[in-house]
Design an enzyme around this catalytic site. Structure first.
Site, PDB file in Angstrom:
ATOM      1  N   TYR A  68       1.169  -1.328  -0.144  1.00  0.00           N
ATOM      2  CA  TYR A  68      -0.108   0.215  -0.397  1.00  0.00           C
ATOM      3  C   TYR A  68       0.689   1.139  -0.101  1.00  0.00           C
ATOM      4  O   TYR A  68       2.246   1.429   0.680  1.00  0.00           O
ATOM      5  CB  TYR A  68      -1.097   0.467   1.382  1.00  0.00           C
ATOM      6  CG  TYR A  68      -0.224   0.435   2.620  1.00  0.00           C
ATOM      7  CD1 TYR A  68      -0.008   1.763   3.024  1.00  0.00           C
ATOM      8  CD2 TYR A  68       0.483  -0.640   3.152  1.00  0.00           C
ATOM      9  CE1 TYR A  68       0.527   1.599   3.939  1.00  0.00           C
ATOM     10  CE2 TYR A  68       1.164  -0.330   3.931  1.00  0.00           C
ATOM     11  CZ  TYR A  68       1.399   0.382   4.979  1.00  0.00           C
ATOM     12  OH  TYR A  68       2.275   1.182   6.128  1.00  0.00           O
ATOM     13  N   PHE A  78       1.984   9.804   3.765  1.00  0.00           N
ATOM     14  CA  PHE A  78       3.034   9.447   5.144  1.00  0.00           C
ATOM     15  C   PHE A  78       2.916   8.009   5.362  1.00  0.00           C
ATOM     16  O   PHE A  78       3.895   8.054   6.021  1.00  0.00           O
ATOM     17  CB  PHE A  78       1.152   9.941   6.392  1.00  0.00           C
ATOM     18  CG  PHE A  78       0.058   9.137   5.870  1.00  0.00           C
ATOM     19  CD1 PHE A  78       0.093   7.640   6.521  1.00  0.00           C
ATOM     20  CD2 PHE A  78      -1.260   9.472   4.683  1.00  0.00           C
ATOM     21  CE1 PHE A  78      -1.116   6.589   6.122  1.00  0.00           C
ATOM     22  CE2 PHE A  78      -2.353   8.364   5.328  1.00  0.00           C
ATOM     23  CZ  PHE A  78      -2.273   7.348   5.343  1.00  0.00           C
ATOM     24  N   ASP A  79       3.212   7.594   4.882  1.00  0.00           N
ATOM     25  CA  ASP A  79       3.486   6.217   4.518  1.00  0.00           C
ATOM     26  C   ASP A  79       3.229   4.456   3.666  1.00  0.00           C
ATOM     27  O   ASP A  79       2.583   5.359   2.898  1.00  0.00           O
ATOM     28  CB  ASP A  79       2.444   5.525   5.918  1.00  0.00           C
ATOM     29  CG  ASP A  79       3.502   3.860   6.456  1.00  0.00           C
ATOM     30  OD1 ASP A  79       5.248   4.069   6.396  1.00  0.00           O
ATOM     31  OD2 ASP A  79       3.415   3.407   7.112  1.00  0.00           O
ATOM     32  N   ILE A  98      -7.381  -1.235  11.376  1.00  0.00           N
ATOM     33  CA  ILE A  98      -8.141  -0.218  12.150  1.00  0.00           C
ATOM     34  C   ILE A  98      -9.380  -0.573  11.077  1.00  0.00           C
ATOM     35  O   ILE A  98      -8.950  -1.229   9.944  1.00  0.00           O
ATOM     36  CB  ILE A  98      -7.441   1.677  11.679  1.00  0.00           C
ATOM     37  CG1 ILE A  98      -7.213   1.598   9.575  1.00  0.00           C
ATOM     38  CG2 ILE A  98      -6.387   1.955  12.165  1.00  0.00           C
ATOM     39  CD1 ILE A  98      -6.807   2.723   9.108  1.00  0.00           C
ATOM     40  N   TYR A 124      -7.538   6.939  12.837  1.00  0.00           N
ATOM     41  CA  TYR A 124      -7.598   7.661  13.632  1.00  0.00           C
ATOM     42  C   TYR A 124      -8.317   8.288  14.752  1.00  0.00           C
ATOM     43  O   TYR A 124      -7.563   8.865  15.495  1.00  0.00           O
ATOM     44  CB  TYR A 124      -5.810   7.764  14.102  1.00  0.00           C
ATOM     45  CG  TYR A 124      -4.826   6.872  12.927  1.00  0.00           C
ATOM     46  CD1 TYR A 124      -4.899   5.553  14.289  1.00  0.00           C
ATOM     47  CD2 TYR A 124      -4.266   6.205  12.020  1.00  0.00           C
ATOM     48  CE1 TYR A 124      -3.416   4.432  13.725  1.00  0.00           C
ATOM     49  CE2 TYR A 124      -4.257   4.660  11.086  1.00  0.00           C
ATOM     50  CZ  TYR A 124      -3.710   3.682  12.410  1.00  0.00           C
ATOM     51  OH  TYR A 124      -2.781   3.302  12.078  1.00  0.00           O
ATOM     52  N   PHE A 141      -5.598   5.336   1.104  1.00  0.00           N
ATOM     53  CA  PHE A 141      -4.482   3.511   0.745  1.00  0.00           C
ATOM     54  C   PHE A 141      -4.319   3.539  -0.519  1.00  0.00           C
ATOM     55  O   PHE A 141      -5.915   3.166  -1.346  1.00  0.00           O
ATOM     56  CB  PHE A 141      -5.181   2.689   1.426  1.00  0.00           C
ATOM     57  CG  PHE A 141      -5.029   3.303   2.831  1.00  0.00           C
ATOM     58  CD1 PHE A 141      -3.245   2.692   3.901  1.00  0.00           C
ATOM     59  CD2 PHE A 141      -5.378   4.331   4.691  1.00  0.00           C
ATOM     60  CE1 PHE A 141      -3.015   3.380   4.711  1.00  0.00           C
ATOM     61  CE2 PHE A 141      -4.937   3.678   5.118  1.00  0.00           C
ATOM     62  CZ  PHE A 141      -4.359   4.015   5.732  1.00  0.00           C
TER      63      PHE A 141
END
Length: 469
Positions: A68, A78-79, A98, A124, A141
Site C-alpha cells: 500500500y 505518510f507511509d 484499523i 485514527y 490508501f
C-alpha cells in the site's frame, strides 16, 4: 502498516469529501449519527483494477499479504510498505487493523488494486497517531492484494490436461519425475525445473517434499498437467524459505508428470501382434535372437532405435548384454511377435541413467522378434547333435601325421556344421569361435593338438566334478 491505534471519536461531517463519498454515506451509512445528526461516512472503495480471474475473495478471518501507499487528502504521503520493501501480512476482520482497512479489504481479489478513502472515525479518529497522523484525518490508501489464504484451506488440485489413457495413478511410495513452474499467488515466479533442464525426481508420500505437494501429486496420471495450490501451513509456513518464497506465502505449482514407477514394479508386457500360425518354440534364456526395437521415454521422447542401423539387434538372452528389463521382456516371444515393454528404472539404467537416458527414467520399448536360434549351454562353443564319433582325433587328423594344426581343426569343425552333425555358438564369427576352440584344446600352446590334448568339454566337466567330489 497501520494497526489499531487510539479509539476514534464522533466527528462533524467533513464537507470537503467528494460527491462520491456523500453518495456512499447515503447508500451505505452505518446507522450511527454525528453530533449534527447526519450518518457517519463509510469507507469509499474505488476498484480501479480488477483481474479477469478471481477464484477467491477476501473474507473475514483470512490471512492477507498486500502492499500500500498511504496519503492524505492533499496527496502528501505518510507511509508506504513499498518504502520498507515489506508486505503487510496479517489476518483481516479480527480487529488487528484499523476498521476502515479491515472493511476496505473485504471482497478483494489477488492482484486487484483499490483506492480506499477512510474517514477519521474508521481510522485514527480525533486523536490521530502522534507524529504521523493528525487528528480528524481522512486517509487515502492505494492497495494491491498479493496473497490470501485461511488456516482452514486445503491443497487445491486443478487438472489442466489429463491423457485419455491412464492405466495407473500416482500413489504413496511411488517415485515420480515431473517438471514444474512455481509462482506466488500474484504470479511472481520463484522456481522452475525447466530452467534447470532437469525433472524433479522424488518419492511421494514419504516426507521428501512439502506436505502440500505430497498431497497434490496423488492421483496424477503419466503425462498429466495439473495446477496445485498450496497454502503456507502445508508449504514453508510463516518463515518462508530462501529469498524468493516469503513467509506465509501461498504457492502455485504448474506440474507436468513425466513418468512414475514403484520400486516393486515388474516389467509390463503388452502383446501388440502375435503370428496366427502356431508357435512351438519361444525365446528363452541362452537363445540367440535378432530383434528390432524402438526405445523412448514415457512422454514420447525418442531415445534409440535399431532401425537407425538398418540391422536387427543381436543378443544371447541371459548373457547380461542388455538391461535386465529388456532381457525379461524378450523372453517367451515367438518369431514375428511384437510387444510393448514398460521397463522401470531399477530394471533399466537406475538412478544415474546412462548416455542419453535420464536418471530414474521409465523406458518404453516396442520390440519385434526377427529370428531365434537355440543357444548353447554355458561355457560351450560347439555341441554335437548326436554322440561324437569314437575315432574323433583320427577323423580330425586329416593327413594322419599324429598332429592337428589349426587348418585341419577348422576344416573338420566346419564340415560337421555343414553336414548337420553339430553347431557352433550362434551370433559369433565362426572363424573366431573355431579359433577359440582350438586354443582351448592346444594345452601346451605349441600350435598343434595331439591325441593326449584333445578332450571333449563334457569329459572335462565330468573330471572336474570327480575332482570336487
Amino acid at each position: 502498516m497501520f494497526l489499531v491505534g487510539a479509539p476514534s471519536h464522533t466527528l462533524p461531517r467533513l464537507h470537503i469529501l467528494p460527491l462520491l463519498l456523500l453518495l456512499q454515506t447515503l447508500e451505505r451509512g452505518l446507522g450511527r449519527a454525528s453530533p449534527s445528526g447526519a450518518p457517519l461516512e463509510d469507507v469509499v472503495i474505488e476498484r480501479y483494477h480488477i483481474p479477469r480471474a478471481c477464484p477467491r475473495e477476501v473474507q473475514m478471518g483470512d490471512f492477507v499479504r498486500y502492499h500500500y501507499n498511504g496519503t492524505f487528502e492533499d496527496g502528501k504521503k505518510f507511509d508506504s510498505s513499498y518504502d520498507r520493501s515489506t508486505l503487510v501480512a496479517i489476518i483481516v476482520g479480527v480487529g488487528r487493523l484499523i476498521t476502515g482497512m479491515d472493511r476496505g479489504l473485504m471482497g478483494m481479489c489477488v492482484n486487484e488494486r483499490r483506492r480506499l478513502i477512510i474517514p477519521p472515525h474508521l481510522g485514527y479518529g480525533s486523536i490521530g497517531l502522534a507524529g504521523l497522523i493528525p487528528p480528524d484525518a481522512t486517509l487515502y490508501f492505494d492497495v494491491v492484494l498479493l496473497d490470501v489464504w485461511n488456516k482452514e484451506d486445503t491443497v487445491q488440485s486443478t487438472i489442466l490436461l489429463r491423457p485419455p489413457y491412464c492405466p495407473r495413478m500416482v500413489r504413496n511410495s511411488d517415485f515420480v519425475r515431473y517438471h514444474y513452474n512455481g509462482t506466488l499467488l500474484d504470479g511472481t515466479a520463484f522456481d522452475s525445473s525447466y530452467s534447470r533442464n532437469h525433472t524433479y525426481n522424488t518419492y511421494v508420500g514419504q516426507g521428501y517434499i512439502i506436505p502440500g505437494m505430497d498431497q497434490g501429486l496423488q492421483g496424477a496420471c503419466i503425462g498429466e498437467r495439473r495446477r496445485i495450490t498450496v497454502p503456507p501451513h502445508l508449504a514453508y509456513g510463516e518463515n518462508g524459505t530462501g529469498d524468493k518464497i516469503p513467509g506465509s506465502a501461498v504457492l502455485i505449482f504448474d506440474v507436468h508428470v513425466i513418468d512414475f514407477h514403484n520400486p516393486a514394479d515388474p516389467v509390463e508386457i503388452k502383446t501388440l501382434f502375435r503370428p496366427p500360425e502356431s508357435c512351438n518354440e519361444t525365446a528363452k534364456i541362452g537363445d540367440f535372437i535378432r530383434y528390432h526395437y524402438n526405445c523412448s521415454l514415457l512422454d514420447g521422447t525418442r531415445l534409440f532405435s535399431s532401425h537407425d542401423y538398418e540391422a536387427p539387434q543381436e543378443i544371447t538372452l541371459g548373457a547380461n548384454k542388455v538391461i535386465e528389463g529388456l532381457d525379461r521382456g524378450l523372453q517367451g516371444m515367438c518369431v514375428g511377435e511384437r510387444r510393448q515393454l514398460i521397463v522401470p528404472p531399477h530394471l533399466a539404467h537406475g538412478e544415474n541413467g546412462a548416455r542419453g537416458v535420464p536418471g530414474s527414467a521409465v523406458l518404453l520399448f516396442e520390440v519385434e522378434l526377427i529370428s531365434r536360434e537355440d543357444g548353447l549351454p554355458a561355457g560351450y562353443l560347439f555341441v554335437w547333435y548326436q554322440d561324437p564319433p569314437a575315432s574323433l582325433f583320427e577323423d580330425m587328423d586329416l593327413n594322419k601325421d599324429g598332429e592337428v594344426p589349426p587348418e585341419e581343426f577348422s576344416s573338420f569343425i566346419k564340415a560337421q556344421v555343414n553336414e548337420g552333425k553339430g553347431r557352433l555358438m550362434p551370433g559369433q564369427d565362426p572363424d573366431k569361435t573355431i579359433s577359440d576352440m582350438f586354443q582351448n584344446q592346444d594345452r601346451n600352446q605349441d600350435g598343434k593338438i595331439t591325441a593326449e590334448e584333445l578332450k571333449l568339454k563334457s569329459d572335462e566337466d565330468q573330471e572336474r566334478i570327480h575332482e570336487e567330489l
